[in-house]
Scaffold this active site. Structure first.
Site, mmCIF file in Angstrom:
data_model
loop_
_atom_site.group_PDB
_atom_site.id
_atom_site.type_symbol
_atom_site.label_atom_id
_atom_site.label_comp_id
_atom_site.label_asym_id
_atom_site.label_seq_id
_atom_site.Cartn_x
_atom_site.Cartn_y
_atom_site.Cartn_z
ATOM 1 N N ASP A 181 0.865 -1.175 0.000
ATOM 2 C CA ASP A 181 0.000 0.000 0.000
ATOM 3 C C ASP A 181 0.903 1.226 0.000
ATOM 4 O O ASP A 181 1.428 1.609 1.039
ATOM 5 C CB ASP A 181 -0.893 -0.039 1.242
ATOM 6 C CG ASP A 181 -1.702 1.225 1.457
ATOM 7 O OD1 ASP A 181 -1.880 1.989 0.501
ATOM 8 O OD2 ASP A 181 -2.138 1.444 2.602
ATOM 9 N N GLU A 215 -0.893 10.811 0.862
ATOM 10 C CA GLU A 215 -2.138 10.046 0.965
ATOM 11 C C GLU A 215 -2.331 9.468 2.353
ATOM 12 O O GLU A 215 -3.447 9.449 2.886
ATOM 13 C CB GLU A 215 -2.148 8.934 -0.076
ATOM 14 C CG GLU A 215 -3.530 8.273 -0.276
ATOM 15 C CD GLU A 215 -3.822 7.145 0.704
ATOM 16 O OE1 GLU A 215 -4.990 6.709 0.773
ATOM 17 O OE2 GLU A 215 -2.898 6.690 1.414
ATOM 18 N N ASP A 235 -5.318 1.875 -5.784
ATOM 19 C CA ASP A 235 -4.721 1.719 -4.455
ATOM 20 C C ASP A 235 -4.685 0.236 -4.119
ATOM 21 O O ASP A 235 -4.176 -0.548 -4.905
ATOM 22 C CB ASP A 235 -5.502 2.546 -3.432
ATOM 23 C CG ASP A 235 -4.675 2.955 -2.230
ATOM 24 O OD1 ASP A 235 -3.995 2.085 -1.666
ATOM 25 O OD2 ASP A 235 -4.704 4.131 -1.829
ATOM 26 N N HIS A 315 -1.551 -2.417 6.225
ATOM 27 C CA HIS A 315 -0.880 -1.566 7.215
ATOM 28 C C HIS A 315 -0.067 -2.391 8.217
ATOM 29 O O HIS A 315 0.258 -1.910 9.305
ATOM 30 C CB HIS A 315 -1.867 -0.640 7.928
ATOM 31 C CG HIS A 315 -2.216 0.566 7.109
ATOM 32 N ND1 HIS A 315 -2.712 1.725 7.653
ATOM 33 C CD2 HIS A 315 -2.127 0.790 5.777
ATOM 34 C CE1 HIS A 315 -2.924 2.619 6.692
ATOM 35 N NE2 HIS A 315 -2.573 2.057 5.540
#
Length: 340
Positions: A181, A215, A235, A315
């Protein structure tokens, strides 16, 4: 094109770029696009914008190259570092992670993120301690015993910290790394550009690609080129409970925390995925926001949509698959050539 995309993803992952510390990765993008024959521009904010060609009905496709990371908050008396988060992540996901501290004068030092109570042989009940920035610290791989020792290295509050990506491409096609990401989709847009440059892809409208650098903190695409009619954020797709997407798919997001994406544009992407036999999922992400969301909040009068390869453990230490990259690349290619 897939091989090139995978190569570029890994090249981008090798360049540290936590939000606010992105000049090296954007310099790489500018050089790569220039070498293809395009004329990319870097905005005052640091965003890289490049028109690929085509005429009429301007389409903007965005990805972001800024990543999660940290910043030195303070230097402790024992020579260890307190940190503050850049972007939204759980502290437990970086415990024992190797990292690099980047000083303002260009030096770099390795270190490790550890619990303040790191030794099982010293601290009883260490596992019960909270994993947060009050109970975790960065241990520098230098002989330092005091705050003054650390300051002599040039390390000070405000220095950026990047995580070791631990990038691995398995024989079975899985790509494991931090910061897929959104470096996975950034590599996909570079592959799209290469396809246009070599004449393999002929845009049916004016196509501009944009790589944003803020972002992860919410304002990557607060400003976009004038005249845009449609914006496609490329994304990542999320993998988890109550979702159809996995790492081999292209995700088409119908709604996220910012609300629903444009109905007609999203429907066309689903239609193209089906027409081209792509492995895809249409999903809803309640804890997600994209560059397209930021542009809408900033007042962009355009249609917007969101797609991306499926990414597991977002994440954290993330994982996608070459098939997910390929399905996303094929959908991007199809939409550029047949958007209506």
């Amino acid at each position: 094109m897939l091989q090139y995309a995978m190569e570029q993803i890994q090249a981008l992952l090798a360049i540290p770029s936590p939000t606010g510390y992105t000049a090296k990765v954007t310099d790489y993008l500018v050089k790569t696009l220039t070498d293809m024959g395009f004329k990319p521009e870097k905005t005052r904010k640091g965003t890289v914008v490049c028109t690929l060609g085509g005429e009429g009905h301007p389409l903007l496709m965005s990805a972001h190259v800024d990543t999660l990371g940290a910043m030195v908050r303070s230097i402790k008396s024992n020579g260890r570092l307190a940190y503050t988060q850049i972007g939204g992540w759980q502290d437990a996901t970086v415990e024992t992670e190797n990292c690099t501290i980047h000083t303002r004068d260009g030096r770099a030092y390795s270190g490790t993120v550890q619990s303040n109570y790191a030794s099982q042989h010293v601290f009883a009940g260490m596992g019960a301690k909270p994993r947060d920035d009050k109970n975790m610290e960065i241990v520098i791989d230098e002989i330092v015993r005091s705050a003054d020792d650390v300051k002599k290295l040039g390390i000070a509050p405000g220095c950026f910290v990047s995580w070791d990506t631990r990038t691995v491409l398995t024989e079975s096609g899985y790509l494991k790394s931090r910061h897929l990401d959104d470096k996975a989709s950034s590599g996909i847009l570079l592959a799209l550009a290469k396809g246009v440059a070599e004449g393999q892809i002929k845009p049916a409208r004016r196509v501009t690609i944009m790589f944003t650098v803020f972002e992860e903190v919410g304002h990557g695409a607060a400003v976009v080129p004038e005249g845009i009619e449609d914006m496609l954020a490329v994304d990542m797709g999320c993998v988890g409970d109550d979702l159809g997407c996995d790492e081999t798919m292209v995700s088409i997001c119908c709604k996220d925390s910012s609300g629903p994406y444009n109905y007609e544009m999203t429907s066309r992407l689903i239609e193209l995925a089906e027409q081209n036999g792509l492995h895809y999922a249409a999903d809803i992400y309640p804890h997600y926001s994209s560059d397209a969301s930021a542009a809408m909040r900033a007042g962009l009068e355009a249609r917007h949509a969101l797609i991306g390869p499926g990414v597991f453990a977002s994440h954290g230490y993330e994982r996608t698959h070459a098939e997910g990259v390929d399905n996303t690349l094929r959908l991007v290619k199809a939409y550029v050539q047949d958007p209506v």
